[in-house]
Design a protein around this motif. Structure first.
Motif, PDB file in Angstrom:
ATOM      1  N   ILE A 186     -25.908 -16.494  -3.737  1.00 45.30           N
ATOM      2  CA  ILE A 186     -25.457 -16.592  -5.110  1.00 45.30           C
ATOM      3  C   ILE A 186     -24.461 -15.467  -5.349  1.00 45.30           C
ATOM      4  O   ILE A 186     -24.744 -14.306  -5.077  1.00 45.30           O
ATOM      5  N   HIS A 187     -23.287 -15.809  -5.843  1.00 43.67           N
ATOM      6  CA  HIS A 187     -22.241 -14.827  -6.148  1.00 43.67           C
ATOM      7  C   HIS A 187     -22.115 -14.719  -7.667  1.00 43.67           C
ATOM      8  O   HIS A 187     -21.858 -15.716  -8.337  1.00 43.67           O
ATOM      9  N   LEU A 188     -22.295 -13.526  -8.194  1.00 41.29           N
ATOM     10  CA  LEU A 188     -22.129 -13.280  -9.620  1.00 41.29           C
ATOM     11  C   LEU A 188     -20.752 -12.674  -9.852  1.00 41.29           C
ATOM     12  O   LEU A 188     -20.338 -11.783  -9.120  1.00 41.29           O
ATOM     13  N   ASN A 189     -20.054 -13.152 -10.855  1.00 38.49           N
ATOM     14  CA  ASN A 189     -18.712 -12.665 -11.150  1.00 38.49           C
ATOM     15  C   ASN A 189     -18.750 -11.622 -12.261  1.00 38.49           C
ATOM     16  O   ASN A 189     -19.366 -11.842 -13.304  1.00 38.49           O
ATOM     17  N   PHE A 190     -18.095 -10.495 -12.029  1.00 30.30           N
ATOM     18  CA  PHE A 190     -18.012  -9.400 -12.987  1.00 30.30           C
ATOM     19  C   PHE A 190     -16.568  -8.946 -13.105  1.00 30.30           C
ATOM     20  O   PHE A 190     -15.707  -9.333 -12.327  1.00 30.30           O
ATOM     21  N   ARG A 191     -16.334  -8.054 -14.029  1.00 31.18           N
ATOM     22  CA  ARG A 191     -15.024  -7.421 -14.164  1.00 31.18           C
ATOM     23  C   ARG A 191     -15.239  -5.913 -14.016  1.00 31.18           C
ATOM     24  O   ARG A 191     -15.625  -5.227 -14.948  1.00 31.18           O
ATOM     25  N   GLY A 192     -15.083  -5.412 -12.797  1.00 28.98           N
ATOM     26  CA  GLY A 192     -15.160  -3.982 -12.542  1.00 28.98           C
ATOM     27  C   GLY A 192     -16.548  -3.395 -12.411  1.00 28.98           C
ATOM     28  O   GLY A 192     -16.696  -2.183 -12.347  1.00 28.98           O
ATOM     29  N   GLU A 193     -17.601  -4.225 -12.366  1.00 30.20           N
ATOM     30  CA  GLU A 193     -18.968  -3.713 -12.297  1.00 30.20           C
ATOM     31  C   GLU A 193     -19.747  -4.265 -11.104  1.00 30.20           C
ATOM     32  O   GLU A 193     -20.955  -4.125 -11.032  1.00 30.20           O
ATOM     33  N   ALA A 213     -20.149  -3.485  -7.935  1.00 27.41           N
ATOM     34  CA  ALA A 213     -20.840  -2.612  -6.984  1.00 27.41           C
ATOM     35  C   ALA A 213     -22.282  -2.339  -7.392  1.00 27.41           C
ATOM     36  O   ALA A 213     -23.136  -2.074  -6.541  1.00 27.41           O
ATOM     37  N   ALA A 214     -22.591  -2.421  -8.658  1.00 24.36           N
ATOM     38  CA  ALA A 214     -23.938  -2.130  -9.144  1.00 24.36           C
ATOM     39  C   ALA A 214     -24.875  -3.331  -9.057  1.00 24.36           C
ATOM     40  O   ALA A 214     -26.040  -3.214  -9.401  1.00 24.36           O
ATOM     41  N   ALA A 215     -24.422  -4.475  -8.559  1.00 26.46           N
ATOM     42  CA  ALA A 215     -25.229  -5.694  -8.644  1.00 26.46           C
ATOM     43  C   ALA A 215     -25.460  -6.364  -7.292  1.00 26.46           C
ATOM     44  O   ALA A 215     -25.621  -7.571  -7.233  1.00 26.46           O
ATOM     45  N   ARG A 216     -25.501  -5.612  -6.198  1.00 22.36           N
ATOM     46  CA  ARG A 216     -25.686  -6.238  -4.895  1.00 22.36           C
ATOM     47  C   ARG A 216     -27.143  -6.140  -4.457  1.00 22.36           C
ATOM     48  O   ARG A 216     -27.745  -5.090  -4.512  1.00 22.36           O
ATOM     49  N   VAL A 217     -27.730  -7.278  -3.996  1.00 23.28           N
ATOM     50  CA  VAL A 217     -29.132  -7.329  -3.584  1.00 23.28           C
ATOM     51  C   VAL A 217     -29.236  -8.118  -2.292  1.00 23.28           C
ATOM     52  O   VAL A 217     -28.626  -9.169  -2.151  1.00 23.28           O
ATOM     53  N   ALA A 218     -30.015  -7.613  -1.337  1.00 22.88           N
ATOM     54  CA  ALA A 218     -30.304  -8.353  -0.099  1.00 22.88           C
ATOM     55  C   ALA A 218     -31.747  -8.085   0.281  1.00 22.88           C
ATOM     56  O   ALA A 218     -32.170  -6.936   0.353  1.00 22.88           O
ATOM     57  N   GLY A 266     -33.819 -13.089   3.742  1.00 25.18           N
ATOM     58  CA  GLY A 266     -32.593 -13.857   3.691  1.00 25.18           C
ATOM     59  C   GLY A 266     -32.055 -14.117   2.301  1.00 25.18           C
ATOM     60  O   GLY A 266     -30.961 -14.620   2.146  1.00 25.18           O
ATOM     61  N   PHE A 267     -32.811 -13.777   1.261  1.00 27.76           N
ATOM     62  CA  PHE A 267     -32.333 -13.963  -0.103  1.00 27.76           C
ATOM     63  C   PHE A 267     -31.218 -12.968  -0.374  1.00 27.76           C
ATOM     64  O   PHE A 267     -31.358 -11.782  -0.101  1.00 27.76           O
ATOM     65  N   ARG A 268     -30.102 -13.434  -0.886  1.00 27.39           N
ATOM     66  CA  ARG A 268     -28.972 -12.543  -1.161  1.00 27.39           C
ATOM     67  C   ARG A 268     -28.327 -12.905  -2.494  1.00 27.39           C
ATOM     68  O   ARG A 268     -28.164 -14.074  -2.816  1.00 27.39           O
ATOM     69  N   VAL A 269     -27.993 -11.884  -3.214  1.00 29.81           N
ATOM     70  CA  VAL A 269     -27.162 -12.016  -4.406  1.00 29.81           C
ATOM     71  C   VAL A 269     -26.002 -11.065  -4.198  1.00 29.81           C
ATOM     72  O   VAL A 269     -26.192  -9.884  -3.951  1.00 29.81           O
ATOM     73  N   LEU A 270     -24.803 -11.577  -4.250  1.00 25.62           N
ATOM     74  CA  LEU A 270     -23.605 -10.751  -4.096  1.00 25.62           C
ATOM     75  C   LEU A 270     -22.840 -10.765  -5.407  1.00 25.62           C
ATOM     76  O   LEU A 270     -22.845 -11.754  -6.129  1.00 25.62           O
ATOM     77  N   ALA A 271     -22.197  -9.674  -5.684  1.00 20.23           N
ATOM     78  CA  ALA A 271     -21.386  -9.579  -6.888  1.00 20.23           C
ATOM     79  C   ALA A 271     -19.928  -9.455  -6.491  1.00 20.23           C
ATOM     80  O   ALA A 271     -19.592  -8.796  -5.511  1.00 20.23           O
ATOM     81  N   ASP A 272     -19.089 -10.105  -7.232  1.00 17.89           N
ATOM     82  CA  ASP A 272     -17.653 -10.076  -6.984  1.00 17.89           C
ATOM     83  C   ASP A 272     -16.943  -9.656  -8.260  1.00 17.89           C
ATOM     84  O   ASP A 272     -17.293 -10.109  -9.349  1.00 17.89           O
ATOM     85  N   ALA A 284     -19.497 -17.790 -14.496  1.00  9.52           N
ATOM     86  CA  ALA A 284     -20.191 -16.527 -14.266  1.00  9.52           C
ATOM     87  C   ALA A 284     -20.744 -16.402 -12.847  1.00  9.52           C
ATOM     88  O   ALA A 284     -21.055 -15.304 -12.404  1.00  9.52           O
ATOM     89  N   PHE A 285     -20.877 -17.521 -12.134  1.00 15.69           N
ATOM     90  CA  PHE A 285     -21.423 -17.455 -10.781  1.00 15.69           C
ATOM     91  C   PHE A 285     -20.966 -18.653  -9.968  1.00 15.69           C
ATOM     92  O   PHE A 285     -20.476 -19.635 -10.498  1.00 15.69           O
ATOM     93  N   PHE A 286     -21.127 -18.551  -8.649  1.00 13.25           N
ATOM     94  CA  PHE A 286     -20.986 -19.698  -7.766  1.00 13.25           C
ATOM     95  C   PHE A 286     -21.959 -19.528  -6.619  1.00 13.25           C
ATOM     96  O   PHE A 286     -22.468 -18.451  -6.368  1.00 13.25           O
TER      97      PHE A 286
END
Length: 61
Positions: free
Chosen positions: A7-14, A16-21, A25-31, A45-47
């Motif tokens: 799951i990729h969460l979309n942010f504007r400049g934030e 780095a504070a939202a990465r989880v692994a 194998g569960f992963r949430v990445l922030a872009d 907000a996500f893809f």
């Protein structure tokens, strides 16, 4: 066959504070949405991305 779901969460400049692994194998990445693209926190907000290890696992021929 293993399938990876990310799951990729979309942010504007934030982002780095939202990465989880997790080890299982569960992963949430922030872009961070690039500055030249429009962004609204409530829209797009996500893809979700899906992946497998090889083309054979994907069923490609």
């Amino acid at each position: 066959m293993s399938v990876n779901v990310v799951i990729h969460l979309n942010f504007r400049g934030e982002a780095a504070a939202a990465r989880v692994a997790a080890p299982g194998g569960f992963r949430v990445l922030a872009d961070d949405v690039p500055a030249h693209l429009p962004w609204d926190q409530g829209e797009n907000a996500f893809f979700v991305s899906l992946g497998a290890g090889t083309a054979v696992e994907h069923g490609a021929s």
